[in-house]
Design a protein around this motif. Structure first.
Motif, mmCIF file in Angstrom:
data_model
loop_
_atom_site.group_PDB
_atom_site.id
_atom_site.type_symbol
_atom_site.label_atom_id
_atom_site.label_comp_id
_atom_site.label_asym_id
_atom_site.label_seq_id
_atom_site.Cartn_x
_atom_site.Cartn_y
_atom_site.Cartn_z
ATOM 1 N N THR A 1 46.152 53.602 40.537
ATOM 2 C CA THR A 1 45.588 53.195 39.252
ATOM 3 C C THR A 1 45.684 54.338 38.258
ATOM 4 O O THR A 1 45.324 55.469 38.559
ATOM 5 N N ARG B 1 36.719 49.367 44.489
ATOM 6 C CA ARG B 1 37.518 50.583 44.638
ATOM 7 C C ARG B 1 38.888 50.417 43.983
ATOM 8 O O ARG B 1 39.625 49.495 44.304
ATOM 9 N N PRO B 2 39.210 51.331 43.079
ATOM 10 C CA PRO B 2 40.529 51.258 42.448
ATOM 11 C C PRO B 2 41.609 51.770 43.406
ATOM 12 O O PRO B 2 41.351 52.592 44.280
ATOM 13 N N SER B 3 42.791 51.271 43.218
ATOM 14 C CA SER B 3 43.932 51.751 43.984
ATOM 15 C C SER B 3 44.186 53.213 43.635
ATOM 16 O O SER B 3 43.984 53.628 42.483
ATOM 17 N N GLN C 1 43.956 52.461 33.177
ATOM 18 C CA GLN C 1 43.472 51.286 33.900
ATOM 19 C C GLN C 1 42.064 51.513 34.439
ATOM 20 O O GLN C 1 41.214 50.625 34.380
ATOM 21 N N LEU C 2 41.817 52.703 34.973
ATOM 22 C CA LEU C 2 40.494 53.018 35.497
ATOM 23 C C LEU C 2 39.454 53.011 34.381
ATOM 24 O O LEU C 2 38.344 52.520 34.557
ATOM 25 N N THR D 1 38.501 49.443 33.580
ATOM 26 C CA THR D 1 37.619 48.913 34.629
ATOM 27 C C THR D 1 36.208 49.474 34.473
ATOM 28 O O THR D 1 35.222 48.741 34.535
#
Length: 88
Positions: A75, A70-72, A79-80, A83
């Motif tokens: 994010t 789970r991304p912050s 950045q996502l 990922t």
């Protein structure tokens, strides 16, 4: 390839992640990805599995469902996307 987002209505974290994913999927090389948003309140098994975890992001590739960490909520889209590219 399909990206699956397990979410529930009224979840601002889910909505934020969905918006970022939709932005990412506008990139020409990612346009073939299919985003499926699954409302966990519509199935007991999804609700039992994810009621305290949403949003949950998965990639369905060759009939194999892989959960992405789970991304912050902070994010960035960039950045996502980095990922996500690791998993697709």
């Amino acid at each position: 390839m399909k990206i699956i987002l397990y979410s529930k209505p009224g979840c601002h974290l889910c909505e934020g992640l969905q918006e970022k994913l939709e932005t990412i999927m506008q990139a020409p090389d990612l346009a073939s990805l299919d985003l499926e948003v699954r409302d966990i309140t519509t199935r007991e098994d999804w609700f039992a599995a994810y009621q305290y975890e949403v949003p949950v992001l998965c990639v369905l590739k060759d009939d194999n469902l892989q959960t992405i960490p789970r991304p912050s909520p902070r994010t960035s889209v960039t950045q996502l996307e980095k990922t996500l590219r690791k998993y697709i």
